[in-house]
Design an enzyme around this catalytic site. Sequence first.
Site, PDB file in Angstrom:
ATOM      1  CG  ASP A  31      -2.453   0.519   0.887  1.00  0.00           C
ATOM      2  OD1 ASP A  31      -2.236   1.924   0.589  1.00  0.00           O
ATOM      3  OD2 ASP A  31      -3.171  -0.024   1.135  1.00  0.00           O
ATOM      4  CE1 TYR A 148     -13.887   2.789  -8.653  1.00  0.00           C
ATOM      5  CE2 TYR A 148     -16.387   2.673  -8.937  1.00  0.00           C
ATOM      6  CZ  TYR A 148     -15.159   2.094  -8.412  1.00  0.00           C
ATOM      7  OH  TYR A 148     -15.223   1.084  -7.654  1.00  0.00           O
ATOM      8  CG  ASN A 178     -24.063  -0.200  -2.702  1.00  0.00           C
ATOM      9  OD1 ASN A 178     -24.709  -0.945  -3.312  1.00  0.00           O
ATOM     10  ND2 ASN A 178     -23.785   0.963  -2.758  1.00  0.00           N
ATOM     11  NE  ARG A 291     -26.548  12.247  -4.278  1.00  0.00           N
ATOM     12  CZ  ARG A 291     -25.830  11.599  -3.417  1.00  0.00           C
ATOM     13  NH1 ARG A 291     -24.706  11.942  -2.705  1.00  0.00           N
ATOM     14  NH2 ARG A 291     -25.905  10.096  -3.252  1.00  0.00           N
ATOM     15  CG  ASP A 294     -28.044   9.755  -6.855  1.00  0.00           C
ATOM     16  OD1 ASP A 294     -26.962   9.302  -7.166  1.00  0.00           O
ATOM     17  OD2 ASP A 294     -28.417  10.296  -5.861  1.00  0.00           O
TER      18      ASP A 294
END
Length: 334
Positions: A31, A148, A178, A291, A294
């Site tokens: 990392d 992304y 998620n 938003r 979404d």
Amino acid sequence: MRILLTGGTGYIGSHCAVALVEAGHEPVLVDNFANSKPDVADRIGQIVGRELTSEEGDIRDAAFLDAVFAKHHFDAVIHFAALKDVIASVDQPLEYYDVNVGGLTTLLAAMDRADVRSIVFSSTANIYGEPDYVPIDEQHPVSARNPYGQSKLAGERMISDIVAADPRWRGAILRYFNPVGAHETGLIGEDPSNRPSNLMPLVVAAAADPERQLSIFGTDYPTKDGTAERDFIHVSDLAEAHVAALDHLPEGGNVSVHNVGTGKSTSVRMLIHTFAMVNAQPVQCVEKPRREGDIASVWSSADKAEAELGWRAKRDLVEMCRDAWNFHRRGHGG
């Protein structure tokens, strides 16, 4: 097996390190601590009862990777190291392509030089875009709508092309929904160095500060309670999916693709309600308009992972909320 974990002290990487040790593997953490803390390696060690090996460096640094591969002689790689904020990717697309695509390119080249050609790749359900149907299975068309998602889709295609071209390679692609929660000990969890954008850290922050309000964006969606629905999965279940994928890597020249979710939808309002109830912590909310971009409802079909990997999520929403708050109470996570 000895496994290189890129992004090994990050949210998902740290939980995967625990799962790998518990399954009898030997993880080595790599990392650059761009979005994690160096002491996470020590906390992982507390959980598993021994110190783990870690190396500090950037996956875009070919010389660093060559040295790590020469030193440790890996059997496979699980690749987590990436930028993952959808909103930030729209503002900083070049950085996202540099890390997520450029970093993967450098890593795959280093693997090839080291004769290590087995990889489990951390992807995302974001690549599906707005769903044509739910639950989403692995045959659903891909339609990434932000840098992304595009960067993760490019990574999937890169790995698939390399494996198709050279039968010595094997690959597994996991498309996350998620992830939330934390390890049951409260020692590791979601603790980003940058400002969080995921829902659960924002819920925790609002619960910890009575003066803070949590914004609920959109209460007029065509869902059971008007708020958006998502497939929330406990991060420890997600970590165990990587061990299952590693143990079921396809034969050379093939790539497996699996969704990693619970196969259930949970609304934003339900998650907040469950968190407040389980932890006896009120969460002050303010309702705001939807938003742009979404999506009303997104959840997975995880049947393929169960059939082919023998994996299915075991932990429920109560455990997700309890463990996230416990991580905060232990002095972590903001």
